[in-house]
Design an enzyme around this catalytic site. Structure first.
Site, PDB file in Angstrom:
ATOM      1  N   SER A 688     -12.913  19.470  22.402  1.00  0.00           N
ATOM      2  CA  SER A 688     -13.002  18.283  21.562  1.00  0.00           C
ATOM      3  C   SER A 688     -11.639  18.008  20.919  1.00  0.00           C
ATOM      4  CB  SER A 688     -14.114  18.455  20.524  1.00  0.00           C
ATOM      5  OG  SER A 688     -14.444  17.226  19.937  1.00  0.00           O
ATOM      6  N   ASP A 761     -21.050  12.527  28.061  1.00  0.00           N
ATOM      7  CA  ASP A 761     -20.540  12.839  26.726  1.00  0.00           C
ATOM      8  C   ASP A 761     -20.581  11.581  25.860  1.00  0.00           C
ATOM      9  OD1 ASP A 761     -19.097  13.594  24.460  1.00  0.00           O
ATOM     10  OD2 ASP A 761     -17.724  14.862  25.611  1.00  0.00           O
ATOM     11  N   HIS A 793     -21.570  16.336  25.054  1.00  0.00           N
ATOM     12  CA  HIS A 793     -20.308  16.877  24.551  1.00  0.00           C
ATOM     13  C   HIS A 793     -20.280  18.396  24.539  1.00  0.00           C
ATOM     14  CE1 HIS A 793     -16.529  16.654  22.445  1.00  0.00           C
ATOM     15  NE2 HIS A 793     -17.002  17.300  21.403  1.00  0.00           N
TER      16      HIS A 793
END
Length: 818
Positions: A688, A761, A793
């Site tokens: 991320s 995602d 995600h």
């Protein structure tokens, strides 16, 4: 002591008889020569053949199952009442009641035998920062189960079984709701269509067995599970959604889906509504076997500088009159956009009162309002504008408490060359301007307010103290007669450097979950005793272990977790970095002089702490243990826990100074620990924001500094990310000044890259990686790519594959193989 000395000492002990030595002098001399030669050969093997140590030393290697077995198996503790020490908790077996250190099952998951769906327990959450969740050795790693929610008196249990969601749209997540009477085991289907209903949200009343639920974007009320019929609370529609948050509010502000708040007395319900039909959509695709066409999912997702953000209103419904009133929120400038930041019921002068807090679009100005049901007005009570390079966070006001006519919440408090989040007291003035006064606390950040004892005039709060990497529960007396000095109440608890506490309603007891530095455990803390000065000499009399889970403690002790080294490293005259270096236990204890690869685990997002003193096992620990690598975590500028001096450093320039600090500290660590770390085998791994950092660090490092990089679900330019998160930290910085990792990339000609991303995602869209992939290809740069269809995600059901792919990649990268 060298190996040679050890062997010689052993011979002397065996040949301790002097007569025997005289009689066998020639034999002894020959044997001695042989032993010395063997010893020298042994030393040479150890010193010059690094792989030798791997084969001859006994080693406990972590594996994928440890992600499950080493997680704390209990979660969601809460008090049953203020009168005794009974606690209920959620576990893998169901809902359990704990009394006097012994637990018994109140409601088992098998009671809903048809509810066999699963919920994710992946080691990474959907949020911007990866985090671990609880698990148990008795379930598969990616197991899911029906959620259980008990009523206030444990008479009823709501079972929420996740319903079908073909497009996998996170905003379309619903469940089938059944409520079981725990005494007679009678099950009641809840919803307008019986067992065919799909429910969007559910909430028990705090004080009785009535509840509300959301179906078809409308809120309904039910007095008892057994009763027929429901009361309609709101009039939601396709575009107007009641009682729920949209994606961006759930992800970036409230961290929950339901927008429902019962009053303390349970007679009124506040709810939020939003209209998002003008916000732009992102289209996600899912792919299903034997379906000719993929399913397109449209998700409302306003990106940076979007013209339209979801607009929220606030209403209060009275269950006695069955009337709902939309509040007229009287902000000074009602024409500009405002975020709904906090909704909180507080008892003010003996009356349940709703407080709402709103923030401007850049989230550096807040307005606090007091809402009145009778007049349907939320009048403006307090406004605050943050100093440059500062912003508001949801928890600053979401954890506020009240006493009499005073409110207590968190604001920046300037102290010398820094500013810390401290507790500010605001006495309500009904329209007159008043300046809040700060409590006199230490030079540390307060992270939350946990409760207030109005009888003893004591406030309880969490802080990043005594060390920034720690979390402790403190008390502070509000009485002018008392000594004005904060007390750390959890500092005396054994093995409790990272404490999470839940204070009961009367603020007399707390459930403290100690997450580190070694095996997690939970204690019941007597707050009245703990803050008593006389008890300081007998700290153990202030708390008792809630559960004595020896099997879990044994699993942690036997796991062979890495040895952790923490240090502070100077990066400039003004700033220090904190590091957490994890070394495989067998290497540290028996083979310190063998140089091993270094895996830098980076996150680096604003106000994050990667060096916290808590026990966690993530996929990086599994990979590093299997490959015998060290793990380095660094907190530099931009990190949390050390005041606004550090936090503000990244404002308006994400992807700059935090990258510089990581690189500088890595060089220092490689030099200081050169006897253990191989500077030619350094990798960086991030997920991320950490994926963004990993790419940025390779771009900014010297050529060949990193042997390899693993970037999972990376942001490649915050122009592609959501408006709420990005604008909070970038302010009015123009888009052309944003860091774009695709502009350099030349270092990836020599640094091997593994890029991983889920195609579904909803947080960091695959768009980010697609643009990166295209640019790498345009430059003729070879790289490894792993995409995960139908995965969000956190890649929730692909943890084992991620671990295997990452381990294989790093093994061959460090070996110099393609």
């Amino acid at each position: 002591m060298t190996a040679e000395a050890d062997l010689l000492d052993g011979y002397d002990e065996l040949g301790g008889n002097e007569a025997q030595k005289r009689d066998c002098k020639g034999i002894t001399t020959a044997v001695l020569v042989v032993v010395i030669i063997m010893a020298l050969i042994f030393v040479a093997l150890v010193l010059f053949t690094p792989l030798f140590a791997t084969t001859h030393l006994p080693s406990k290697r972590l594996n994928i199952s440890d992600l499950r077995t080493l997680r704390y198996p209990f979660a969601e503790f809460q008090f049953i009442s203020n009168d005794d020490d009974s606690v209920i908790m959620q576990s893998w077996e169901g809902v359990e009641q704990v009394e006097n250190g012994v637990s018994h099952l109140v409601f088992g998951r098998e009671n809903g035998t048809e509810l066999t769906n699963f919920i994710d327990i992946s080691p990474f959450s959907r949020g911007p920062s990866p985090s671990s969740s609880s698990s148990s050795s008795s379930l598969p790693l990616n197991a899911r189960w029906a959620e259980i929610s008990p009523s206030f008196d444990l008479k009823y249990f709501a079972l929420m079984d996740h319903a079908s969601n073909p497009g996998m749209n996170p905003q379309n997540e619903t469940f089938h709701l059944k409520i079981v009477n725990n005494a007679d085991r009678i099950t009641h289907n809840i919803g307008l269509r019986g067992d065919e209903s799909v429910i969007q949200a559910f909430k028990w009343n705090w004080r009785s067995n009535d509840f509300v639920f959301v179906e078809d974007n409308k809120i309904y009320y039910k007095r008892k599970p057994e009763e027929d019929g429901v009361v309609k609370v709101s009039n939601g529609s396709q575009n107007t959604v009641d009682g729920l948050f949209d994606w961006i509010y759930e992800e970036e502000i409230f961290a929950k889906k339901d927008a429902l708040w019962w009053s303390p007395k349970g007679d009124r319900l506040a709810f939020a509504s939003y209209d998002n039909h003008l916000t732009k959509n992102i289209t996600l695709k899912s792919y299903h076997r034997l379906q000719a066409y993929p399913i397109d999912t449209n998700l409302h997702y306003p990106k940076t500088f979007a013209k339209v953000l979801p607009t929220y209103t606030l209403s209060i419904w009275d269950k006695n009159t069955e009337q709902a009133r939309q509040m007229d929120v009287q902000l000074k400038d009602s024409l500009v956009y405002h975020y709904l930041l906090t909704v909180k019921w507080l008892e003010i002068n003996g009356t349940d009162t709703l407080v709402s807090v709103w923030a401007n679009r850049l989230q550096n100005e807040v307005a606090l309002t007091i809402c009145d049901y009778e007049s349907a007005i939320c009048h403006l009570e307090f406004e605050y504008k943050y100093a440059p390079k500062r912003w508001v966070s949801h928890d600053d006001f979401n954890t506020m408490v009240s006493s009499g006519d005073s409110l207590y919440f968190l604001l920046p408090h300037d102290i010398r060359d820094n500013a810390y989040q401290h507790i500010a007291a605001l006495r309500l003035s009904h329209g007159e301007h008043r300046t809040p006064k700060f409590l006199q606390l230490g030079e540390y950040d307060v992270t939350s307010i946990d409760g207030i004892d109005t009888q003893s005039k004591t406030i309880y709060y969490h802080a990043a103290a005594p060390r920034p990497q720690q979390r402790s529960l403190f008390s502070y007396s509000l009485s002018e007669k008392a000594t004005r000095k904060p007390q750390c109440l959890t500092c005396a608890i054994t093995n409790c450097t990272w404490a999470q506490a839940q204070v009961n309603e009367e603020a007399t007891k707390a459930i403290v979950s100690c997450k580190g530095p070694v095996a997690p455990h939970t204690v019941l803390l007597n707050l009245t005793r703990a803050r008593n000065e006389k008890m300081k000499e007998k700290p153990k009399e202030t708390y008792t272990e809630l559960l004595d889970d020896r099997s879990y403690q044994a699993r942690v002790e036997e796991a062979g977790l890495p040895v952790v080294i923490t240090e502070k490293i100077k990066i400039s005259d003004e700033y220090d970095a904190l590091i957490k270096l994890s070394i495989p236990r067998d290497v540290y204890q028996k083979d310190k002089n063998r140089q091993i690869p270094l895996l830098v685990h980076v996150y680096g997002g604003p106000n994050d702490q990667n060096t916290k003193e808590s026990t966690s096992i993530g996929i990086e620990e599994i990979v590093a243990s299997g490959q015998q690598m060290a793990i380095l975590r660094i907190d530099g500028r931009g990190s949390g826990g050390r005041g606004w001096k550090y936090r503000s450093a990244v404002y308006g320039q994400l992807g700059t100074v935090e990258v510089e600090d990581q690189l500088q500290v890595i060089k220092v660590v490689l030099r200081v620990y050169r006897h253990m770390l191989d500077a030619n085998r350094v990798a960086v791994f991030g997920w991320s924001y950490g994926g963004f950092m990993a790419l940025s660090m390779v771009n900014e490092a010297a050529e060949n500094f990193f042997k390899c990089a693993v970037s999972v679900a990376p942001v490649t330019n915050f122009a592609y990310y959501d408006a709420t998160y990005t604008e909070r930290y970038m302010g009015e910085t123009p888009l052309e000044s944003y860091s774009d990792v695709t502009k350099k990339l030349d270092n990836f000609k020599t640094t091997r890259l593994l890029l991983m991303h889920g195609l579904l995602d909803d947080n960091v869209h695959f768009q980010n990686s697609a643009i990166l992939i295209e640019e790498l290809q345009n430059r003729g740069i070879d790289f490894d790519l792993m995409v995960y269809p139908n995965q969000a995600h956190s890649l929730p059901s692909r943890t084992a594959h991620v671990v295997g792919k990452m381990a294989h990649f790093l093994k061959h990268c460090f070996a110099g193989e393609k």
